[in-house]
Design a protein around this motif. Structure first.
Motif, PDB file in Angstrom:
ATOM      1  N   VAL A 132     -48.570   0.843   7.042  1.00 19.58           N
ATOM      2  CA  VAL A 132     -47.475   1.479   7.775  1.00 19.58           C
ATOM      3  C   VAL A 132     -47.217   2.882   7.244  1.00 19.58           C
ATOM      4  CG1 VAL A 132     -44.981   1.405   8.201  1.00 19.58           C
ATOM      5  CG2 VAL A 132     -46.356  -0.666   8.475  1.00 19.58           C
ATOM      6  N   CYS A 133     -47.126   3.004   5.927  1.00 23.37           N
ATOM      7  CA  CYS A 133     -46.868   4.321   5.334  1.00 23.37           C
ATOM      8  C   CYS A 133     -48.004   5.292   5.644  1.00 23.37           C
ATOM      9  CB  CYS A 133     -46.676   4.192   3.821  1.00 23.37           C
ATOM     10  SG  CYS A 133     -45.176   3.281   3.352  1.00 23.37           S
ATOM     11  N   ARG A 134     -49.240   4.826   5.544  1.00 25.18           N
ATOM     12  CA  ARG A 134     -50.387   5.703   5.844  1.00 25.18           C
ATOM     13  C   ARG A 134     -50.340   6.165   7.292  1.00 25.18           C
ATOM     14  NH1 ARG A 134     -54.214   2.457   4.568  1.00 25.18           N
ATOM     15  NH2 ARG A 134     -54.622   3.275   2.482  1.00 25.18           N
ATOM     16  N   GLN A 135     -50.072   5.233   8.227  1.00 23.90           N
ATOM     17  CA  GLN A 135     -50.044   5.603   9.641  1.00 23.90           C
ATOM     18  C   GLN A 135     -48.968   6.638   9.932  1.00 23.90           C
ATOM     19  OE1 GLN A 135     -49.992   2.329  12.445  1.00 23.90           O
ATOM     20  NE2 GLN A 135     -49.295   3.620  14.137  1.00 23.90           N
ATOM     21  N   LEU A 136     -47.851   6.553   9.223  1.00 25.14           N
ATOM     22  CA  LEU A 136     -46.747   7.497   9.443  1.00 25.14           C
ATOM     23  C   LEU A 136     -46.944   8.818   8.715  1.00 25.14           C
ATOM     24  CD1 LEU A 136     -43.741   5.016   9.254  1.00 25.14           C
ATOM     25  CD2 LEU A 136     -44.551   6.230  11.281  1.00 25.14           C
ATOM     26  N   GLY A 137     -48.029   8.935   7.971  1.00 24.31           N
ATOM     27  CA  GLY A 137     -48.325  10.190   7.290  1.00 24.31           C
ATOM     28  C   GLY A 137     -47.738  10.307   5.903  1.00 24.31           C
ATOM     29  N   TYR A 138     -47.242   9.205   5.348  1.00 27.32           N
ATOM     30  CA  TYR A 138     -46.689   9.200   4.003  1.00 27.32           C
ATOM     31  C   TYR A 138     -47.736   8.673   3.032  1.00 27.32           C
ATOM     32  CZ  TYR A 138     -42.411   9.383   6.780  1.00 27.32           C
ATOM     33  OH  TYR A 138     -41.452   9.726   7.696  1.00 27.32           O
ATOM     34  N   PRO A 139     -47.594   8.943   1.739  1.00 29.68           N
ATOM     35  CA  PRO A 139     -48.534   8.383   0.768  1.00 29.68           C
ATOM     36  C   PRO A 139     -48.461   6.855   0.786  1.00 29.68           C
ATOM     37  CG  PRO A 139     -47.202  10.128  -0.219  1.00 29.68           C
ATOM     38  CD  PRO A 139     -46.586   9.820   1.113  1.00 29.68           C
ATOM     39  N   TRP A 140     -49.632   6.201   0.692  1.00 30.97           N
ATOM     40  CA  TRP A 140     -49.622   4.743   0.652  1.00 30.97           C
ATOM     41  C   TRP A 140     -49.258   4.223  -0.735  1.00 30.97           C
ATOM     42  CZ3 TRP A 140     -52.815   2.480  -2.861  1.00 30.97           C
ATOM     43  CH2 TRP A 140     -53.922   3.206  -3.296  1.00 30.97           C
ATOM     44  N   GLU A 141     -49.482   5.068  -1.745  1.00 30.30           N
ATOM     45  CA  GLU A 141     -49.123   4.652  -3.091  1.00 30.30           C
ATOM     46  C   GLU A 141     -47.606   4.494  -3.192  1.00 30.30           C
ATOM     47  OE1 GLU A 141     -50.699   7.433  -2.331  1.00 30.30           O
ATOM     48  OE2 GLU A 141     -52.533   7.694  -3.519  1.00 30.30           O
ATOM     49  N   GLY A 142     -47.167   3.464  -3.811  1.00 30.40           N
ATOM     50  CA  GLY A 142     -45.737   3.251  -3.991  1.00 30.40           C
ATOM     51  C   GLY A 142     -45.037   2.628  -2.810  1.00 30.40           C
ATOM     52  N   ALA A 143     -45.807   2.198  -1.801  1.00 27.19           N
ATOM     53  CA  ALA A 143     -45.191   1.526  -0.651  1.00 27.19           C
ATOM     54  C   ALA A 143     -44.500   0.236  -1.108  1.00 27.19           C
ATOM     55  CB  ALA A 143     -46.241   1.217   0.406  1.00 27.19           C
ATOM     56  N   THR A 144     -43.327  -0.011  -0.579  1.00 28.95           N
ATOM     57  CA  THR A 144     -42.548  -1.199  -0.935  1.00 28.95           C
ATOM     58  C   THR A 144     -42.319  -2.033   0.310  1.00 28.95           C
ATOM     59  OG1 THR A 144     -41.397   0.115  -2.617  1.00 28.95           O
ATOM     60  CG2 THR A 144     -40.436  -2.006  -2.049  1.00 28.95           C
TER      61      THR A 144
END
Length: 229
Positions: free
Chosen positions: A134-146
């Motif tokens: 989800v974070c990757r698709q939205l353009g945010y870093p995937w690291e640290g996703a909660t």
């Protein structure tokens, strides 16, 4: 960059009208909110004494004072109406996702578009791997996703579109992951959510967004001025 809010001094319907039009929503019956109705922001306050006529296409075309005497308990907000789509056009593109009802733009209840309509995701099997996608698709870093379950960001309404999502974590889009959309046995108290880390980088002066609302057409107004939100 950092996000900046708008002070509610002189904030009114004409200002809300401009915000809604700029975001591509209907400005009919646009509502203006004050006193941090959608929660107090943090960081800088970019605009004060905003006084739009209502016909401007960008909030920075309105009269405003870039120097403020405000606090975040005076953050301005708006509520717009969604644009009514023409029959069969849908209101979103299949696979689009958005985060709703978070305290900021990088977190919230996950909603996904299927067949032109947004709906929620059940938290069965919902994991960090799913949050990373989800974070990757939205353009945010995937690291640290909660990852969050049990409607941590509030219960959605309407359809629950995905169940048993089981991403590996390296997919580019949520709909690339295995999921069940035919035998959903969930309630909205199981709506899935995520929190991502913010992306580094600057913004384009004049961009605006709505934060902290229960859906994408309302929230605290945040504006980019001189490369900073």
């Amino acid at each position: 960059g950092v996000w900046g809010t708008v002070c509610d001094d002189f904030w009114g319907t004409q200002d809300a009208t401009v915000v809604c039009n700029q975001l591509g929503f209907s400005s009919e019956d646009a509502q203006a909110f004050s006193q941090a109705f959608f929660g107090a922001g943090s960081g800088v306050i970019n605009l004060d004494n905003v006084q739009c006529v209502g016909s401007e296409s960008n909030i920075l075309q309105c009269d405003f004072n870039p120097v403020h005497n405000c606090f975040h308990f005076e953050d301005a907000g708006v509520r717009c109406l969604p644009v009514t789509p023409s029959p069969g056009s849908g209101v979103c593109q299949d696979g689009d996702i958005m985060l709703i009802n978070g305290a900021n733009y990088t977190e919230g209840r996950v909603e996904v578009c299927i067949d032109g309509e947004y709906g929620t995701v059940c938290d069965d099997f919902w994991s960090v791997s799913d949050a990373r996608v989800v974070c990757r698709q939205l353009g945010y870093p995937w690291e640290g996703a909660t990852v969050f379950g049990f409607a941590h960001f509030g219960q959605g309404t309407g359809d629950i579109l995905l169940d048993d999502v089981q991403c590996l974590g390296n997919e580019s889009f949520l709909l690339d992951c295995p999921y069940d959309s035919s035998t959903i046995d969930c309630g909205h108290f199981e709506d899935a959510g995520v929190a991502c880390l913010p992306s580094p980088g600057e913004c384009t002066s004049g961009d605006i967004r709505l934060i902290g609302g229960s859906n994408d057409i309302e929230g605290r107004v945040e504006v980019c001025v001189l490369g900073q939100w």
